[in-house]
Design an enzyme around this catalytic site. Structure first.
Site, PDB file in Angstrom:
ATOM      1  N   ARG A  36       0.819  -1.146   0.342  1.00  0.00           N
ATOM      2  CA  ARG A  36       0.466  -0.231   0.132  1.00  0.00           C
ATOM      3  C   ARG A  36       0.586   1.488  -0.066  1.00  0.00           C
ATOM      4  O   ARG A  36       0.582   2.014  -0.234  1.00  0.00           O
ATOM      5  CB  ARG A  36      -0.654   0.057   1.657  1.00  0.00           C
ATOM      6  N   GLY A 348      -8.531  -8.863  -0.153  1.00  0.00           N
ATOM      7  CA  GLY A 348      -7.428  -9.041   0.668  1.00  0.00           C
ATOM      8  C   GLY A 348      -6.994  -9.866   0.310  1.00  0.00           C
ATOM      9  O   GLY A 348      -5.333 -10.739   0.098  1.00  0.00           O
ATOM     10  N   GLY A 371     -12.553  -3.947   0.601  1.00  0.00           N
ATOM     11  CA  GLY A 371     -13.788  -4.087   0.680  1.00  0.00           C
ATOM     12  C   GLY A 371     -14.497  -2.571  -0.258  1.00  0.00           C
ATOM     13  O   GLY A 371     -15.646  -2.791  -0.971  1.00  0.00           O
TER      14      GLY A 371
HETATM   15  P1  ADP Z   1     -10.858 -12.143   0.169  1.00  0.00           P
HETATM   16  O1  ADP Z   1      -9.913 -11.504   1.350  1.00  0.00           O
HETATM   17  O2  ADP Z   1     -10.350 -11.905  -1.606  1.00  0.00           O
HETATM   18  O3  ADP Z   1     -12.298 -11.013  -0.605  1.00  0.00           O
HETATM   19  P2  ADP Z   1     -12.360 -13.499   1.886  1.00  0.00           P
HETATM   20  O4  ADP Z   1     -11.739 -13.259   3.339  1.00  0.00           O
HETATM   21  O5  ADP Z   1     -13.570 -13.094   1.657  1.00  0.00           O
HETATM   22  O6  ADP Z   1     -11.544 -12.983   0.679  1.00  0.00           O
HETATM   23  O7  ADP Z   1     -12.140 -15.732   2.053  1.00  0.00           O
HETATM   24  C1  ADP Z   1     -11.262 -15.782   2.676  1.00  0.00           C
HETATM   25  C2  ADP Z   1     -10.823 -16.625   3.727  1.00  0.00           C
HETATM   26  O8  ADP Z   1     -11.775 -17.891   3.263  1.00  0.00           O
HETATM   27  C3  ADP Z   1      -9.246 -17.380   3.202  1.00  0.00           C
HETATM   28  O9  ADP Z   1      -8.728 -17.167   4.451  1.00  0.00           O
HETATM   29  C4  ADP Z   1      -9.763 -19.488   3.817  1.00  0.00           C
HETATM   30  O10 ADP Z   1      -8.720 -19.766   4.179  1.00  0.00           O
HETATM   31  C5  ADP Z   1     -11.006 -19.277   3.795  1.00  0.00           C
HETATM   32  N1  ADP Z   1     -12.156 -19.964   2.561  1.00  0.00           N
HETATM   33  C6  ADP Z   1     -12.203 -19.988   1.489  1.00  0.00           C
HETATM   34  N2  ADP Z   1     -12.698 -21.694   1.215  1.00  0.00           N
HETATM   35  C7  ADP Z   1     -13.068 -22.282   2.491  1.00  0.00           C
HETATM   36  C8  ADP Z   1     -13.514 -23.357   2.556  1.00  0.00           C
HETATM   37  N3  ADP Z   1     -14.477 -23.974   2.220  1.00  0.00           N
HETATM   38  N4  ADP Z   1     -13.764 -23.289   3.717  1.00  0.00           N
HETATM   39  C9  ADP Z   1     -13.409 -22.350   4.815  1.00  0.00           C
HETATM   40  N5  ADP Z   1     -12.595 -21.552   4.595  1.00  0.00           N
HETATM   41  C10 ADP Z   1     -12.732 -21.287   3.278  1.00  0.00           C
HETATM   42 MG    MG Z   2     -10.129 -11.446   2.972  1.00  0.00          MG
END
Ligand code: ADP
Ligand code: MG
Length: 395
Positions: A36, A348, A371
């Site tokens: 960042r 993230g 977000g």
């Molecule tokens: P981003 O930050 O890219 O928006 P999220 O915060 O929504 O993504 O999701 C990321 C998290 O989702 C990771 O920590 C990952 O471990 C978890 N995750 C992905 N698939 C599964 C699953 N099948 N069961 C539990 N957790 C999961």
């Molecule tokens: Mg996340």
């Protein structure tokens, strides 16, 4: 919506107050990832080169009440100094006597950083008095903090009532890149959505389902959709309260001809620490949980990804932090990297996954806003962007 660009404005000899997003992840007092800070360098360097006196402000973490050394921007100022190769002075406060004196004495071409704006209780309340005090430090306001643009705070929104306001380069780049997804994207337009919770993503899915040609689902979030189709998901993470909404989205997709990708095979285990097993999605044991999409699903998704002209990816396909459950995310990352589509990755953990895979250089745009990029894709007006756009009477 025309956004005024700071590059179009003469700044020599002027004091320019720049909102940056230096909310970097910290661990034991050290910066874990300085992406960042690096992302704001083009705007800062350009202002310095053009002879502005540059005053930076950012938040860091969530200090509870007032100044707290744990949330000081001292480490960030040090790192910025290294990256810029010039002195960065840190004020002892945000709008107090120290900041005022330092701002007043600041010479053209020099850089001053205010302390964590969240040390001021008015920041998150978008308090007009704080916005006015901040504005009094400079003659021009620049917002380059795309990652904080979904917040209506004094330093991201309120301040624009008091100073001529412009977007920085990172802000412009994000608006153009994400805007391209919503405004006449090349087709087929394919969205890949994963991550942990469907409740975090339902708004973006509802918005995208009206715009994309295909929606590929994975991660914990896909489990709620699997439940909606009547599949046994055992101990998998799912949100019962969202099953009805997931079903509505599937019905909507069928009615409008949007292709929905759901896992056909999955990687399961009785716990994250037990051996992993690949199985057909309709063969999950009640004692097991789904932690990744399987190779068959990756292959199917990869074919759709290869034919796309525009790609948006948010949310890992599995628990990618564990090597046993990272193959789905890696496989999809590879397919996105290999495609010739205009590709945008936001979120993230999704960005962390793409960086970890070493494929970041193959992505057209990696969004710095978690977000904020999701809310942008949801079609929401972001207060930090709205504050820059359009005519406004300065108070
Ligand atoms: P981003 O930050 O890219 O928006 P999220 O915060 O929504 O993504 O999701 C990321 C998290 O989702 C990771 O920590 C990952 O471990 C978890 N995750 C992905 N698939 C599964 C699953 N099948 N069961 C539990 N957790 C999961
Ligand atoms: Mg996340």
């Amino acid at each position: 919506m025309a956004i005024p660009d700071i590059r179009d404005v003469p700044v020599a000899g002027k004091r320019v107050l720049v909102r940056v997003d230096f909310n970097v992840p910290m661990q034991a007092g050290k910066i874990r990832d300085d992406t960042r800070i690096r992302a704001a360098l083009p705007t800062i360097k350009d202002l310095v080169d053009r002879g502005a006196a540059v005053i930076l402000m950012s938040h860091l973490g969530r200090p509870k009440s007032g100044p707290d050394p744990e949330f000081s921007l001292a480490r960030v100022a040090e790192r910025l100094q290294q990256l810029l190769g010039q002195d960065v002075q840190l004020a002892a406060d945000v709008v107090g006597q120290a900041a005022q004196a330092a701002a007043k004495a600041l010479q053209p071409g020099h850089v001053l950083m205010l302390e964590n704006v969240r040390f001021e209780p008015g920041e998150e309340k978008n308090n007009p008095a704080l916005a006015r005090d901040l504005a009094s430090l400079a003659g021009i306001y620049v917002n380059d903090a795309f990652g904080a643009a979904h917040r209506a705070h004094a330093s991201t929104a309120g301040i624009a009532d008091y100073l001529p306001s412009y977007a920085g380069q990172l802000m412009m780049t994000e608006i153009e890149a994400l805007g391209r997804l919503l405004d006449g994207p090349g087709r087929p337009f394919v969205a890949i959505l994963g991550g942990a919770k469907v409740s975090d993503k339902i708004a973006v899915i509802s918005h995208l389902i009206e715009r994309v040609d295909a929606l590929l689902l994975g991660g914990g979030m896909a489990n709620t959709f699997l439940l909606a189709t009547g599949v046994e998901i055992g101990q998998s993470l799912a949100e019962e309260d969202f099953v009805a909404e997931a079903r509505q989205i599937l019905i909507r997709a069928r009615a409008t001809g949007v292709e929905i990708g759901l896992p056909v095979d999955v990687v399961v285990s009785v716990s994250l620490d037990e051996p992993a097993l690949t199985t057909r999605v309709d063969d999950v044991d009640p004692s097991e949980a789904i932690y990744d999409i399987g190779p068959g699903t990756v292959a199917g998704y990869s074919e759709i990804i290869a034919k796309s002209k525009t790609l948006f990816w948010n949310g890992p396909m599995g628990v990618f932090e564990r090597p046993a459950f990272a193959a789905g995310t890696l496989g999809v990352a590879r397919a996105v990297a290999e495609s010739n589509a205009y590709s945008v990755v936001g979120g993230g953990d999704s960005v962390a996954a793409i960086v970890q895979s070493g494929l970041a250089g193959e992505i057209s745009h990696i969004s710095t806003g978690g977000g904020a990029s999701l809310e942008f894709i949801e079609g929401k007006e972001l207060p930090g962007i709205a504050a820059l756009a359009g005519e406004r009477k300065l108070r």
